[in-house]
Write a protein that holds these residues in place. Structure first.
Motif, PDB file in Angstrom:
ATOM      1  N   MET A   1       2.363 -11.052   2.476  1.00  0.00           N
ATOM      2  CA  MET A   1       1.635 -10.111   2.403  1.00  0.00           C
ATOM      3  C   MET A   1       1.283  -9.255   3.189  1.00  0.00           C
ATOM      4  O   MET A   1       1.527  -9.827   4.408  1.00  0.00           O
ATOM      5  CB  MET A   1       0.102 -10.701   1.863  1.00  0.00           C
ATOM      6  N   SER A   2       1.876  -8.837   3.346  1.00  0.00           N
ATOM      7  CA  SER A   2       1.745  -7.415   5.135  1.00  0.00           C
ATOM      8  C   SER A   2       0.172  -6.917   4.771  1.00  0.00           C
ATOM      9  O   SER A   2      -0.670  -6.481   3.792  1.00  0.00           O
ATOM     10  CB  SER A   2       2.679  -6.169   4.418  1.00  0.00           C
ATOM     11  N   THR A   3       0.193  -6.135   5.607  1.00  0.00           N
ATOM     12  CA  THR A   3      -1.137  -5.690   6.076  1.00  0.00           C
ATOM     13  C   THR A   3      -1.634  -4.719   5.274  1.00  0.00           C
ATOM     14  O   THR A   3      -2.685  -3.838   4.955  1.00  0.00           O
ATOM     15  CB  THR A   3      -1.502  -5.194   7.618  1.00  0.00           C
ATOM     16  N   ASN A   4      -0.219  -3.637   4.636  1.00  0.00           N
ATOM     17  CA  ASN A   4      -0.456  -2.392   4.000  1.00  0.00           C
ATOM     18  C   ASN A   4      -1.973  -2.601   2.511  1.00  0.00           C
ATOM     19  O   ASN A   4      -1.842  -1.806   1.380  1.00  0.00           O
ATOM     20  CB  ASN A   4       0.713  -1.715   3.342  1.00  0.00           C
ATOM     21  N   SER A   5      -1.154  -4.479   2.052  1.00  0.00           N
ATOM     22  CA  SER A   5      -1.532  -4.397   0.681  1.00  0.00           C
ATOM     23  C   SER A   5      -3.195  -4.808   1.168  1.00  0.00           C
ATOM     24  O   SER A   5      -3.868  -5.035  -0.052  1.00  0.00           O
ATOM     25  CB  SER A   5      -1.080  -5.699   0.115  1.00  0.00           C
ATOM     26  N   LEU A   6      -3.584  -4.952   2.116  1.00  0.00           N
ATOM     27  CA  LEU A   6      -5.868  -4.906   2.273  1.00  0.00           C
ATOM     28  C   LEU A   6      -5.915  -3.245   2.260  1.00  0.00           C
ATOM     29  O   LEU A   6      -5.759  -2.606   2.523  1.00  0.00           O
ATOM     30  CB  LEU A   6      -5.640  -5.195   3.291  1.00  0.00           C
ATOM     31  N   GLN A   7      -7.041  -3.410   1.051  1.00  0.00           N
ATOM     32  CA  GLN A   7      -7.945  -1.946   0.588  1.00  0.00           C
ATOM     33  C   GLN A   7      -9.461  -2.287   0.822  1.00  0.00           C
ATOM     34  O   GLN A   7     -10.394  -3.385   0.022  1.00  0.00           O
ATOM     35  CB  GLN A   7      -7.579  -1.254  -0.379  1.00  0.00           C
ATOM     36  N   PHE A   8     -10.336  -1.938   1.726  1.00  0.00           N
ATOM     37  CA  PHE A   8     -11.714  -1.712   0.895  1.00  0.00           C
ATOM     38  C   PHE A   8     -12.318  -0.696   0.988  1.00  0.00           C
ATOM     39  O   PHE A   8     -11.816   0.256   1.770  1.00  0.00           O
ATOM     40  CB  PHE A   8     -12.007  -1.497   3.214  1.00  0.00           C
ATOM     41  N   THR A   9     -12.920  -1.000   0.175  1.00  0.00           N
ATOM     42  CA  THR A   9     -13.713   0.606  -0.458  1.00  0.00           C
ATOM     43  C   THR A   9     -15.596  -0.265  -0.331  1.00  0.00           C
ATOM     44  O   THR A   9     -15.861  -1.098  -1.013  1.00  0.00           O
ATOM     45  CB  THR A   9     -13.399   0.315  -1.750  1.00  0.00           C
ATOM     46  N   ALA A  10     -16.091   0.770   0.192  1.00  0.00           N
ATOM     47  CA  ALA A  10     -17.561   0.585  -0.111  1.00  0.00           C
ATOM     48  C   ALA A  10     -18.530   1.082  -0.973  1.00  0.00           C
ATOM     49  O   ALA A  10     -18.673   2.165  -1.140  1.00  0.00           O
ATOM     50  CB  ALA A  10     -18.068   1.303   1.527  1.00  0.00           C
ATOM     51  N   ILE A  11     -19.112   0.467  -1.843  1.00  0.00           N
ATOM     52  CA  ILE A  11     -19.883   0.151  -3.173  1.00  0.00           C
ATOM     53  C   ILE A  11     -21.601   1.046  -1.872  1.00  0.00           C
ATOM     54  O   ILE A  11     -21.520   2.186  -2.946  1.00  0.00           O
ATOM     55  CB  ILE A  11     -19.875  -0.479  -4.034  1.00  0.00           C
ATOM     56  N   SER A  12     -22.089   0.420  -1.579  1.00  0.00           N
ATOM     57  CA  SER A  12     -23.195   1.174  -0.773  1.00  0.00           C
ATOM     58  C   SER A  12     -23.194   0.425   0.904  1.00  0.00           C
ATOM     59  O   SER A  12     -22.547  -1.056   0.837  1.00  0.00           O
ATOM     60  CB  SER A  12     -24.720   0.102  -1.524  1.00  0.00           C
TER      61      SER A  12
END
Length: 635
Positions: A1-12
């Motif tokens: 897995m490459s680092t490009n496959s990480l995604q962070f989303t803040a709901i709150s």
């Protein structure tokens, strides 16, 4: 897995101090990092959570407070987030009590319908309990991802999480503490006494953490505890009551333990004052904590004697209602005199629950005092009081030519409580009052109609069920091919296929006198072209037919079971978890009187003493920065 496959989303909880709720996407796997919400439950945040709830593949919960688990019962019960959830055993148990307290407090003040106690219990039953350093592999197509919990300090069972997928590691560290406390061990970020970062937590691919104390530089924990106890002692010497707002299951354990150990050191204080813990689930909280000594600091379990349990708060009186508190205060003194009190009251925000009630009653009295051990959620009454105290402190500090950048606790002598003469604070009171007059009569009439309809409906369903059972037993074709168990299950399917609207119509006809017979037998049944059975009008009476299986007549075992009282003092930790969570609440003992919610805006005179001592148990900005530099995250 490459680092490009990480995604962070803040709901709150991004760029503010709101409750924590994040989405971490690793390839096609979505992991919800905490599911927090304060008691106001903002609609915008809930709408975002609802949109992604069914897409979540796993949930990780870090701490047992509303900021981290506040929205989890709602997401599980109403939004369809039925995926596996993971937390330590302590977070699962104490988080359940936290949300039960919130649900009961909201229900006692307004028509709260987002979730109830049953939803809370079902949601936390879904949690898989983990131990520290126990790797857990996600199931199904996400089997390549491993999550592991490490000690975070701050709260009992509080966790720092690592999420691994091959060589890539995400470190999720929220609200951690590197200092050992009286009740809680320090977090796992640092090893030993040299201040070195744990090698297992170094150089993660991605680091997710908070900046709650980034601008604060706090003195040592020992000094802050001394300030806190001195603040309580000085308030007691003035002869008034002392209010300390706390949460219901997290930091309250540390604060209560500190006060309990300090309280008997001065006898005059014991004679004139009583130390109380006031909360809707306070008794259960103490019981659960006594079964979780393995999650506490080393030596806590060894403090128990032959006559006491671990974490035995013998100097604290536990009460679960304002009425009980007032009764004890008015009758606990010598010769019947009223006795003053130091009260740890939930909840910490003082926007509802017992802490708000005591604030309204005690704030106007000059001898009383309010000591804040936490800053409280944004927008809460506690945060408002802290801001007023902080502004007064900064003015005094500026006159003394001190540096304002030295931080909250380091800037002020916290033993000196502040007084706010002539200050008024707006408070929104939400409470329920009993119905009276016409409203009560209308409610009683509506309740009678509802019970009559339910009773008639149940009677009709039971009558149809009995006749269908008789029809099944008398059918030769069914008896040749089906067992009694299969026939019983098929009869239940038959009654389910009967439209409830038809039952309601038939019930109304019987009640109104338009019909006196029931056409039940063989309704909706398909037997083939040669079947000659028909339905006939008959008097609605059915003789009960005894059922048999291969071993003889079938009996209902519940008729022969006896209720056995269990001595709760002999229960262990697992027995504590399996108890009915609502069996010993004071609310259940009250009469179920009809009430209605009301909202009242009032102005409260703040004439009492006000102080703040940081007892939140978080690393300050200087320490956190030093630790993060040593972790050396790639992102």
């Amino acid at each position: 897995m490459s680092t490009n496959s990480l995604q962070f989303t803040a709901i709150s909880g991004a760029n503010n101090e709101d409750a924590v709720c994040y989405i971490l996407e690793i390839d096609d796997t979505k992991i919800l990092l905490d599911c927090g919400s304060f008691e106001d439950y903002p609609s915008e945040t809930l709408a975002q959570l609802q949109r992604v709830a069914r897409q979540v593949d796993a949930v990780l919960l870090s701490h047992p407070d509303a900021a981290h688990v506040g929205a989890y019962p709602l997401a599980y019960s109403k939004y369809g987030m039925s995926c596996p959830a993971y937390a330590t055993q302590a977070v699962g148990m104490m988080g359940r009590l936290c949300m039960l307290d919130v649900a009961k407090s909201l229900k006692a003040r307004e028509d709260f319908t987002l979730f109830d106690e049953k939803d809370v219990n079902q949601a936390f039953d879904n949690i898989t309990p983990l131990q520290y350093s126990q790797p857990m592999t996600l199931s199904g197509k996400h089997s390549g991802i491993v999550v592991t919990a490490y000690s975070a300090g701050h709260t009992i069972g509080g966790s720092i999480w690592t999420i691994s997928n091959g060589a890539e590691v995400v470190l999720y560290a929220m609200d951690f503490n590197y200092v050992k406390e009286e009740l809680l061990n320090k977090g796992s970020l640092l090893e030993g006494n040299l201040g070195q970062v744990n090698p297992r937590l170094m150089r993660p691919t991605l680091l997710i953490t908070d900046a709650y104390n980034a601008l604060y530089k706090l003195p040592t924990r020992k000094r802050r505890v001394e300030w806190f106890l001195n603040s309580v002692a000085n308030a007691v010497k003035r002869g008034g009551n002392v209010l300390i707002p706390v949460d219901s299951s997290a930091r309250v354990l540390e604060i209560a333990h500190v006060l309990n150990e300090w309280w008997p050191q001065e006898r005059s204080r014991k004679d004139k004052y009583t130390l109380y813990l006031l909360g809707r689930c306070a008794k259960k909280m103490i019981s659960f904590a006594q079964s979780l000594t393995a999650w506490m600091a080393d030596g806590i379990g060894e403090l128990a004697s032959k006559d006491s349990k671990p974490f035995d708060l013998r100097h604290i009186v536990v009460v679960q209602s304002i009425e009980d508190l007032e009764k004890r205060m008015n009758g606990s003194g010598r010769r019947g005199r009223a006795k003053r009190a130091v009260v740890l009251a939930s909840l910490e925000g003082m926007s509802m629950s017992f802490s708000q009630d005591l604030f309204v009653r005690w704030a106007a009295e000059r001898r009383n005092a309010i000591i804040l051990p936490q800053r409280g959620p944004p927008g809460s009454l506690t945060r408002d009081l802290f801001s007023r105290w902080w502004d007064r402190t900064q003015k005094k500090e500026s006159r003394g030519a001190a540096s304002a950048a030295s931080g909250v606790a380091a800037a002020v002598d916290l033993v000196e409580l502040k007084r706010f003469f002539g200050t008024e604070i707006g408070v929104t009171l939400r409470r329920r009052i009993p119905l009276e007059g016409t409203e009560l009569e209308n409610w009683l009439a509506q309740e009678r109609r509802r019970k009559e309809q339910e009773a008639a409906r149940e009677a009709m369903l039971q009558r149809n069920r009995m006749m269908l059972d008789a029809d099944n037993m008398s059918s030769d074709s069914d008896s040749d091919d089906e067992s009694p168990m299969e026939m019983g299950m098929r009869s239940m399917r038959d009654i389910d296929t009967l439209a409830l609207s038809e039952i309601d119509l038939e019930m109304e006809r019987l009640r109104s006198g338009q019909s006196y017979d029931l056409l039940v037998k063989d309704r909706g049944r398909v037997r083939g072209l040669d079947a000659q059975n028909q339905s006939y009008c008959m008097f609605p009476f059915q003789e009960k037919i005894r059922r048999f299986d291969d071993y003889g007549e079938m009996y209902d075992l519940e008729q022969f079971m006896e209720d056995v009282e269990i001595d709760e003092s002999t229960n262990l930790a697992q027995d504590t978890m399996d108890r009915d969570y609502d069996s010993d609440d004071d609310d259940s003992k009250k009469d179920a009187r009809p009430t209605k919610p009301i909202k009242e805006e009032m102005r409260v005179h703040l004439n009492c003493l006000l102080g703040f001592v940081d007892m939140e148990g978080r690393a300050d900005g200087t320490s956190a920065s030093s630790i993060l530099v040593q972790i050396m995250p790639k992102r």
